[in-house]
Write a protein that holds these residues in place. Structure first.
Motif, mmCIF file in Angstrom:
data_model
loop_
_atom_site.group_PDB
_atom_site.id
_atom_site.type_symbol
_atom_site.label_atom_id
_atom_site.label_comp_id
_atom_site.label_asym_id
_atom_site.label_seq_id
_atom_site.Cartn_x
_atom_site.Cartn_y
_atom_site.Cartn_z
ATOM 1 N N GLU A 255 3.431 13.858 2.198
ATOM 2 C CA GLU A 255 2.621 12.694 2.569
ATOM 3 C C GLU A 255 2.989 11.484 1.723
ATOM 4 O O GLU A 255 3.029 10.354 2.225
ATOM 5 N N LEU A 256 3.258 11.719 0.433
ATOM 6 C CA LEU A 256 3.646 10.619 -0.445
ATOM 7 C C LEU A 256 4.992 10.043 -0.034
ATOM 8 O O LEU A 256 5.180 8.823 -0.009
ATOM 9 N N ILE A 257 5.940 10.929 0.317
ATOM 10 C CA ILE A 257 7.258 10.467 0.756
ATOM 11 C C ILE A 257 7.135 9.658 2.042
ATOM 12 O O ILE A 257 7.750 8.600 2.195
ATOM 13 N N GLU A 258 6.303 10.157 2.967
ATOM 14 C CA GLU A 258 6.118 9.446 4.231
ATOM 15 C C GLU A 258 5.464 8.082 4.001
ATOM 16 O O GLU A 258 5.886 7.073 4.589
ATOM 17 N N ALA A 259 4.446 8.057 3.119
ATOM 18 C CA ALA A 259 3.777 6.787 2.825
ATOM 19 C C ALA A 259 4.737 5.831 2.126
ATOM 20 O O ALA A 259 4.747 4.620 2.402
ATOM 21 N N GLU A 260 5.576 6.373 1.242
ATOM 22 C CA GLU A 260 6.538 5.531 0.538
ATOM 23 C C GLU A 260 7.572 4.964 1.503
ATOM 24 O O GLU A 260 7.978 3.807 1.379
ATOM 25 N N MET A 261 7.980 5.787 2.482
ATOM 26 C CA MET A 261 8.937 5.309 3.483
ATOM 27 C C MET A 261 8.330 4.161 4.300
ATOM 28 O O MET A 261 8.998 3.158 4.576
ATOM 29 N N LYS A 262 7.060 4.334 4.687
ATOM 30 C CA LYS A 262 6.396 3.278 5.456
ATOM 31 C C LYS A 262 6.268 2.008 4.619
ATOM 32 O O LYS A 262 6.523 0.903 5.106
ATOM 33 N N LEU A 263 5.851 2.172 3.364
ATOM 34 C CA LEU A 263 5.676 1.017 2.497
ATOM 35 C C LEU A 263 6.999 0.319 2.234
ATOM 36 O O LEU A 263 7.089 -0.914 2.273
ATOM 37 N N THR A 264 8.044 1.129 2.005
ATOM 38 C CA THR A 264 9.375 0.548 1.756
ATOM 39 C C THR A 264 9.868 -0.190 2.976
ATOM 40 O O THR A 264 10.482 -1.273 2.871
ATOM 41 N N SER A 265 9.609 0.388 4.168
ATOM 42 C CA SER A 265 10.029 -0.263 5.401
ATOM 43 C C SER A 265 9.320 -1.611 5.574
ATOM 44 O O SER A 265 9.951 -2.626 5.894
ATOM 45 N N MET A 266 8.008 -1.631 5.329
ATOM 46 C CA MET A 266 7.257 -2.887 5.421
ATOM 47 C C MET A 266 7.727 -3.870 4.351
ATOM 48 O O MET A 266 7.873 -5.070 4.606
ATOM 49 N N PHE A 267 7.970 -3.363 3.159
ATOM 50 C CA PHE A 267 8.360 -4.178 2.015
ATOM 51 C C PHE A 267 9.692 -4.886 2.275
ATOM 52 O O PHE A 267 9.825 -6.100 2.074
ATOM 53 N N ASN A 268 10.661 -4.109 2.769
ATOM 54 C CA ASN A 268 12.007 -4.660 2.923
ATOM 55 C C ASN A 268 12.197 -5.435 4.217
ATOM 56 O O ASN A 268 13.168 -6.200 4.339
ATOM 57 N N ASN A 269 11.325 -5.233 5.194
ATOM 58 C CA ASN A 269 11.494 -5.911 6.471
ATOM 59 C C ASN A 269 10.571 -7.113 6.627
ATOM 60 O O ASN A 269 10.479 -7.680 7.710
ATOM 61 N N SER A 270 9.893 -7.477 5.568
ATOM 62 C CA SER A 270 9.039 -8.665 5.621
ATOM 63 C C SER A 270 9.908 -9.923 5.639
ATOM 64 O O SER A 270 10.980 -9.965 5.052
ATOM 65 N N PHE A 271 9.404 -10.982 6.321
ATOM 66 C CA PHE A 271 10.139 -12.244 6.383
ATOM 67 C C PHE A 271 9.853 -13.118 5.175
ATOM 68 O O PHE A 271 10.446 -14.182 5.033
ATOM 69 N N GLN A 272 8.940 -12.694 4.307
ATOM 70 C CA GLN A 272 8.659 -13.475 3.114
ATOM 71 C C GLN A 272 8.992 -12.653 1.875
ATOM 72 O O GLN A 272 9.057 -11.434 1.904
ATOM 73 N N LEU A 273 9.229 -13.345 0.784
ATOM 74 C CA LEU A 273 9.617 -12.693 -0.449
ATOM 75 C C LEU A 273 8.403 -12.033 -1.081
ATOM 76 O O LEU A 273 7.373 -12.665 -1.280
ATOM 77 N N ILE A 274 8.533 -10.734 -1.401
ATOM 78 C CA ILE A 274 7.472 -9.985 -2.066
ATOM 79 C C ILE A 274 8.078 -9.317 -3.298
ATOM 80 O O ILE A 274 9.094 -8.626 -3.205
ATOM 81 N N SER A 275 7.457 -9.537 -4.438
ATOM 82 C CA SER A 275 7.977 -8.975 -5.690
ATOM 83 C C SER A 275 6.844 -8.335 -6.488
ATOM 84 O O SER A 275 5.700 -8.791 -6.433
ATOM 85 N N LEU A 276 7.215 -7.301 -7.245
ATOM 86 C CA LEU A 276 6.267 -6.610 -8.104
ATOM 87 C C LEU A 276 6.642 -6.871 -9.555
ATOM 88 O O LEU A 276 7.808 -6.727 -9.941
ATOM 89 N N PHE A 277 5.652 -7.262 -10.362
ATOM 90 C CA PHE A 277 5.874 -7.577 -11.773
ATOM 91 C C PHE A 277 4.975 -6.697 -12.638
ATOM 92 O O PHE A 277 3.890 -6.274 -12.210
ATOM 93 N N ASP A 278 5.431 -6.428 -13.862
ATOM 94 C CA ASP A 278 4.580 -5.667 -14.784
ATOM 95 C C ASP A 278 3.554 -6.595 -15.426
ATOM 96 O O ASP A 278 3.508 -7.798 -15.140
ATOM 97 N N ALA A 279 2.733 -6.026 -16.313
ATOM 98 C CA ALA A 279 1.649 -6.811 -16.916
ATOM 99 C C ALA A 279 2.153 -7.862 -17.887
ATOM 100 O O ALA A 279 1.367 -8.699 -18.354
ATOM 101 N N GLU A 280 3.454 -7.851 -18.188
ATOM 102 C CA GLU A 280 4.042 -8.882 -19.041
ATOM 103 C C GLU A 280 4.669 -10.011 -18.219
ATOM 104 O O GLU A 280 5.119 -11.012 -18.782
ATOM 105 N N GLY A 281 4.708 -9.820 -16.903
ATOM 106 C CA GLY A 281 5.297 -10.844 -16.049
ATOM 107 C C GLY A 281 6.765 -10.614 -15.746
ATOM 108 O O GLY A 281 7.432 -11.510 -15.216
ATOM 109 N N ARG A 282 7.310 -9.412 -16.057
ATOM 110 C CA ARG A 282 8.713 -9.118 -15.772
ATOM 111 C C ARG A 282 8.835 -8.426 -14.420
ATOM 112 O O ARG A 282 8.033 -7.556 -14.073
ATOM 113 N N MET A 283 9.875 -8.772 -13.669
ATOM 114 C CA MET A 283 10.056 -8.199 -12.344
ATOM 115 C C MET A 283 10.400 -6.711 -12.430
ATOM 116 O O MET A 283 11.274 -6.299 -13.190
#
Length: 404
Positions: A255-283
């Motif tokens: 289930e985690l792999i399937e959810a990760e695949m869906k999330l990755t697909s949405m993440f990479n196929n978005s038309f806008q830039l989406i980035s994840l940063f840590d609590a220090e502000g590093r990508m």
């Protein structure tokens, strides 16, 4: 009779007493009078064998214990042979009561042979405790234990928990290698037996995940382990191992792999830039739109601070606004800004937003930032504002002229 009159018997009794370790020998007559006493255990109990000879049971042994022993002595004189355990001063003795018939007249004597078995009793108790502990551990742990006593034969032993994990009552099916092989999923069977055979040459414990057919739940995932036991020549003699039900974990992984695949697909196929940063502000991660925005690979962007990414294109005040937005997000507040960049293709306007992601303790674990090109919208808005200004100015002039 104060002493045993048969010299040969006396010599034999002394020899036995001297060579029988942790023991003592007593011979007594019908009056319960000792005619022979010997052995190292008497001295350990503070008795002098020489002084005992010629004295009765009640003259040597304290009354309370002598009364208890009298019955045993009488039974021996009645030609009974029996054994009993006697505990004294923390020591355990195995006492054998019997009789002797001496001389031509077959004079009857009682015989007591006492052996100190304290160490043996202690070892038995420890062994019993270990056995009980082992049985409790086997029954108490979540794993099912199996034992293959002879690797050249089919017979195995399965614990009660082993049967329970497979959904069976204890001994409902015979514990054999072939029966377990039939329960393993056909796609996993070859791998399971391959690793088992290879392990015959390896003393390490093997681990394998395979599907096993249960009585009521169909095929379920189990973690199987095993360890070979070798003989003195190093040849595989027997094996012992366990099975643990990991079906829920495997389902969660799928289930985690399937959810990760869906999330990755949405993440990479978005038309806008989406980035994840840590609590220090590093990508930490970003979708591939970032490469188009900033002209750098994702690998190069990872680890950079948010306010340093694309800094060469930032107009005045953008960096400060981003730092302020990060600080607000670290306080748990979302921010949304309109930023202006000078790119090689001209001025662009970006809709920038940043939100905090909290962990189970309510603390900020990550920050998620989004960047969307709104240049066309801003340009259209400015054109509308310009047109509005021109219309208002035209209306003012027209109104002024009409009044004139």
């Amino acid at each position: 009779m104060d002493k045993l009159s048969n010299p040969e018997l006396i010599r034999i009794a002394h020899g036995v007493a001297a060579n029988l370790p942790k023991s003592s020998i007593l011979i007594f007559d019908h009056d319960l009078r000792y005619v022979f006493a010997g052995g190292e255990e008497l001295q350990k109990l503070n008795y002098d064998p020489a002084e005992m000879v010629g004295k009765t049971l009640f003259e040597v042994i304290p009354p309370n214990r002598a009364n208890a022993l009298e019955g045993y002595y009488r039974r021996a004189l009645n030609k009974e042979k029996f054994q009993t355990k006697i505990v004294r001063e923390g020591l355990t003795f195995l006492v054998t009561f019997s009789h002797l018939e001496v001389g031509d007249d077959k004079t009857l004597y009682g015989l007591v042979v006492s052996q100190n078995i304290t160490e043996l009793v202690t070892a038995e108790e420890e062994l019993k405790d270990q056995k009980e502990l082992y049985e409790n551990v086997v029954q108490g742990i979540s794993a099912g234990i199996w034992y293959w006593p002879d690797v050249t034969k089919q017979d195995e032993w399965w614990s009660d928990r082993y049967y329970q994990l497979l959904g069976y009552q204890s001994h409902e099916i015979e514990a054999t290698l072939d029966n377990f092989a039939e329960l393993i999923h056909p796609d996993d069977r070859a791998a399971a037996f391959d690793i088992q055979k290879k392990h015959f040459l390896d003393e390490n414990t093997f681990y394998i995940e395979y599907r096993v057919k249960t009585k009521d739940r169909g095929y379920c995932w189990f973690l199987g382990t095993g360890k070979v036991i070798t003989d003195e020549a190093g040849k595989a003699k027997s094996m012992v191992g366990s099975i643990i039900d990991i079906n829920d974990r495997k389902q969660a992984e799928y289930e985690l792999i399937e959810a990760e695949m869906k999330l990755t697909s949405m993440f990479n196929n978005s038309f806008q830039l989406i980035s994840l940063f840590d609590a220090e502000g590093r990508m930490v991660e970003s979708n591939y739109i970032a490469q188009e925005y900033f002209g750098e690979s994702i690998n190069n962007l990872r680890g950079q601070y948010l306010w340093d990414i694309g800094s060469s294109m930032m107009t005045e005040g953008v960096r400060e606004k981003q730092i302020e937005a990060v600080n607000e997000a670290l306080k748990g507040n979302a921010s949304r800004l309109e930023l202006r960049y000078d790119t090689p293709n001209g001025v662009t306007y970006q809709d920038f937003s940043i939100k905090p992601i909290l962990n189970v303790e309510g603390k900020v674990a990550y920050l998620i930032a989004e960047l969307r090109d709104i240049t066309d919208m801003v340009v259209a808005r400015k054109n509308l504002e310009e047109q509005k200004f021109q219309l208002e100015n035209f209306a003012y002039i027209t109104s002024h002229n009409l009044r004139a």
